[in-house]
Design a protein around this motif. Structure first.
Motif, PDB file in Angstrom:
ATOM      1  N   VAL A  18     130.219   7.238 -26.742  1.00 18.58           N
ATOM      2  CA  VAL A  18     129.565   6.853 -27.991  1.00 18.58           C
ATOM      3  C   VAL A  18     128.684   8.005 -28.460  1.00 18.58           C
ATOM      4  N   LYS A  19     128.464   8.060 -29.756  1.00 21.45           N
ATOM      5  CA  LYS A  19     127.576   9.063 -30.344  1.00 21.45           C
ATOM      6  C   LYS A  19     126.161   8.505 -30.375  1.00 21.45           C
ATOM      7  N   ARG A  20     125.184   9.374 -30.216  1.00 21.33           N
ATOM      8  CA  ARG A  20     123.784   8.966 -30.251  1.00 21.33           C
ATOM      9  C   ARG A  20     122.997  10.016 -31.014  1.00 21.33           C
ATOM     10  N   ILE A  21     122.139   9.553 -31.923  1.00 25.59           N
ATOM     11  CA  ILE A  21     121.272  10.453 -32.676  1.00 25.59           C
ATOM     12  C   ILE A  21     120.128  10.883 -31.770  1.00 25.59           C
ATOM     13  N   LEU A  22     119.798  12.172 -31.826  1.00 27.75           N
ATOM     14  CA  LEU A  22     118.690  12.695 -31.038  1.00 27.75           C
ATOM     15  C   LEU A  22     117.796  13.518 -31.945  1.00 27.75           C
ATOM     16  N   ARG A  23     116.526  13.135 -31.986  1.00 29.75           N
ATOM     17  CA  ARG A  23     115.534  13.869 -32.781  1.00 29.75           C
ATOM     18  C   ARG A  23     114.787  14.794 -31.822  1.00 29.75           C
ATOM     19  N   THR A  24     114.761  16.075 -32.173  1.00 28.99           N
ATOM     20  CA  THR A  24     114.185  17.076 -31.282  1.00 28.99           C
ATOM     21  C   THR A  24     112.997  17.772 -31.937  1.00 28.99           C
ATOM     22  N   LYS A  25     112.440  18.736 -31.216  1.00 28.73           N
ATOM     23  CA  LYS A  25     111.335  19.530 -31.754  1.00 28.73           C
ATOM     24  C   LYS A  25     111.781  20.200 -33.042  1.00 28.73           C
ATOM     25  N   GLY A  26     110.816  20.518 -33.888  1.00 24.78           N
ATOM     26  CA  GLY A  26     111.140  21.216 -35.124  1.00 24.78           C
ATOM     27  C   GLY A  26     111.825  20.342 -36.150  1.00 24.78           C
ATOM     28  N   ARG A  27     111.688  19.023 -36.024  1.00 26.80           N
ATOM     29  CA  ARG A  27     112.273  18.064 -36.971  1.00 26.80           C
ATOM     30  C   ARG A  27     113.796  18.132 -37.045  1.00 26.80           C
ATOM     31  N   GLU A  28     114.411  18.647 -36.037  1.00 25.91           N
ATOM     32  CA  GLU A  28     115.873  18.730 -36.041  1.00 25.91           C
ATOM     33  C   GLU A  28     116.472  17.428 -35.522  1.00 25.91           C
ATOM     34  N   THR A  29     117.606  17.082 -36.088  1.00 24.58           N
ATOM     35  CA  THR A  29     118.342  15.900 -35.662  1.00 24.58           C
ATOM     36  C   THR A  29     119.753  16.336 -35.306  1.00 24.58           C
ATOM     37  N   SER A  30     120.232  15.856 -34.178  1.00 22.52           N
ATOM     38  CA  SER A  30     121.595  16.183 -33.771  1.00 22.52           C
ATOM     39  C   SER A  30     122.255  14.930 -33.212  1.00 22.52           C
ATOM     40  N   GLN A  31     123.533  15.037 -32.963  1.00 24.09           N
ATOM     41  CA  GLN A  31     124.261  13.943 -32.311  1.00 24.09           C
ATOM     42  C   GLN A  31     124.737  14.432 -30.961  1.00 24.09           C
ATOM     43  N   ILE A  32     124.570  13.574 -29.971  1.00 26.85           N
ATOM     44  CA  ILE A  32     125.099  13.886 -28.650  1.00 26.85           C
ATOM     45  C   ILE A  32     126.102  12.804 -28.273  1.00 26.85           C
ATOM     46  N   THR A  33     126.948  13.122 -27.349  1.00 18.82           N
ATOM     47  CA  THR A  33     127.959  12.180 -26.871  1.00 18.82           C
ATOM     48  C   THR A  33     127.519  11.637 -25.514  1.00 18.82           C
ATOM     49  N   GLU A  62     111.046  15.167 -24.065  1.00 23.09           N
ATOM     50  CA  GLU A  62     109.964  16.152 -24.092  1.00 23.09           C
ATOM     51  C   GLU A  62     108.933  15.818 -25.179  1.00 23.09           C
ATOM     52  N   VAL A  63     109.399  15.371 -26.341  1.00 21.38           N
ATOM     53  CA  VAL A  63     108.500  14.994 -27.428  1.00 21.38           C
ATOM     54  C   VAL A  63     107.709  13.748 -27.034  1.00 21.38           C
ATOM     55  N   ILE A  64     108.376  12.744 -26.501  1.00 13.86           N
ATOM     56  CA  ILE A  64     107.710  11.498 -26.111  1.00 13.86           C
ATOM     57  C   ILE A  64     106.675  11.748 -25.020  1.00 13.86           C
ATOM     58  N   HIS A  65     107.044  12.518 -23.993  1.00 21.49           N
ATOM     59  CA  HIS A  65     106.099  12.818 -22.916  1.00 21.49           C
ATOM     60  C   HIS A  65     104.913  13.628 -23.440  1.00 21.49           C
ATOM     61  N   GLY A  66     105.153  14.541 -24.387  1.00 24.37           N
ATOM     62  CA  GLY A  66     104.070  15.311 -24.994  1.00 24.37           C
ATOM     63  C   GLY A  66     103.070  14.430 -25.711  1.00 24.37           C
ATOM     64  N   VAL A  67     103.564  13.410 -26.400  1.00 19.35           N
ATOM     65  CA  VAL A  67     102.681  12.465 -27.099  1.00 19.35           C
ATOM     66  C   VAL A  67     101.888  11.640 -26.082  1.00 19.35           C
ATOM     67  N   ILE A  68     102.555  11.111 -25.078  1.00 18.87           N
ATOM     68  CA  ILE A  68     101.905  10.259 -24.079  1.00 18.87           C
ATOM     69  C   ILE A  68     100.837  11.038 -23.308  1.00 18.87           C
ATOM     70  N   GLU A  69     101.111  12.308 -23.008  1.00 18.61           N
ATOM     71  CA  GLU A  69     100.168  13.138 -22.247  1.00 18.61           C
ATOM     72  C   GLU A  69      99.059  13.715 -23.129  1.00 18.61           C
ATOM     73  N   GLY A  70      99.150  13.498 -24.446  1.00 13.42           N
ATOM     74  CA  GLY A  70      98.123  13.986 -25.346  1.00 13.42           C
ATOM     75  C   GLY A  70      98.309  15.417 -25.803  1.00 13.42           C
ATOM     76  N   THR A  73      99.756  15.505 -30.889  1.00 15.23           N
ATOM     77  CA  THR A  73      98.980  14.510 -31.629  1.00 15.23           C
ATOM     78  C   THR A  73      99.352  14.622 -33.103  1.00 15.23           C
ATOM     79  N   PRO A  74      98.873  13.703 -33.947  1.00 13.06           N
ATOM     80  CA  PRO A  74      99.151  13.823 -35.385  1.00 13.06           C
ATOM     81  C   PRO A  74      98.578  15.108 -35.991  1.00 13.06           C
ATOM     82  N   GLU A  75      97.620  15.725 -35.312  1.00 11.93           N
ATOM     83  CA  GLU A  75      97.029  16.967 -35.802  1.00 11.93           C
ATOM     84  C   GLU A  75      97.759  18.217 -35.304  1.00 11.93           C
ATOM     85  N   THR A  76      98.665  18.076 -34.361  1.00 12.26           N
ATOM     86  CA  THR A  76      99.387  19.216 -33.803  1.00 12.26           C
ATOM     87  C   THR A  76     100.277  19.830 -34.879  1.00 12.26           C
ATOM     88  N   ALA A  77     100.139  21.135 -35.086  1.00 15.07           N
ATOM     89  CA  ALA A  77     100.946  21.836 -36.094  1.00 15.07           C
ATOM     90  C   ALA A  77     102.429  21.610 -35.817  1.00 15.07           C
TER      91      ALA A  77
END
Length: 97
Positions: A18-33, A62-70, A73-77
């Motif tokens: 199945v295909k799955r959407i993946l949102r990554t750093k830099g606002r990029e979106t890709s599909q993985i299998t 990596e994005v989710i863990h970065g948010v959870i670990e602080g 944040t919404p202020e992060t460039a």
């Protein structure tokens, strides 16, 4: 024996992909299998997720863990509204439970 079912211990065999959407750093979106495996004993279907994908999440781990670990944040460039602040709060709250 190959991969085993976490539900009953039966052997898993390839079912499909199945295909799955993946949102990554830099606002990029890709599909993985993703491979789906079916248990021949209980007929449960399991998805084989790579380490960089969490169950039921579109953002890479990596994005989710970065948010959870602080670290992120919404202020992060670069992350001002990606993911949105509400999503970041939900992730943090889910880890508190």
């Amino acid at each position: 024996m190959g991969v085993v079912c976490s539900k009953c211990g039966g052997e898993l065999k390839l079912y499909d992909y199945v295909k799955r959407i993946l949102r990554t750093k830099g606002r990029e979106t890709s599909q993985i299998t993703i491979r789906r495996m079916r248990c021949h004993c209980c007929n449960t279907i399991h998805r084989e997720l790579p380490d960089f994908v969490l169950p039921y999440k579109q953002y890479e781990a990596e994005v989710i863990h970065g948010v959870i670990e602080g670290i992120i944040t919404p202020e992060t460039a670069g992350y001002e509204d990606y993911p949105c602040e509400g999503t970041m709060q939900r992730w943090k709250k889910s880890m508190d439970q």
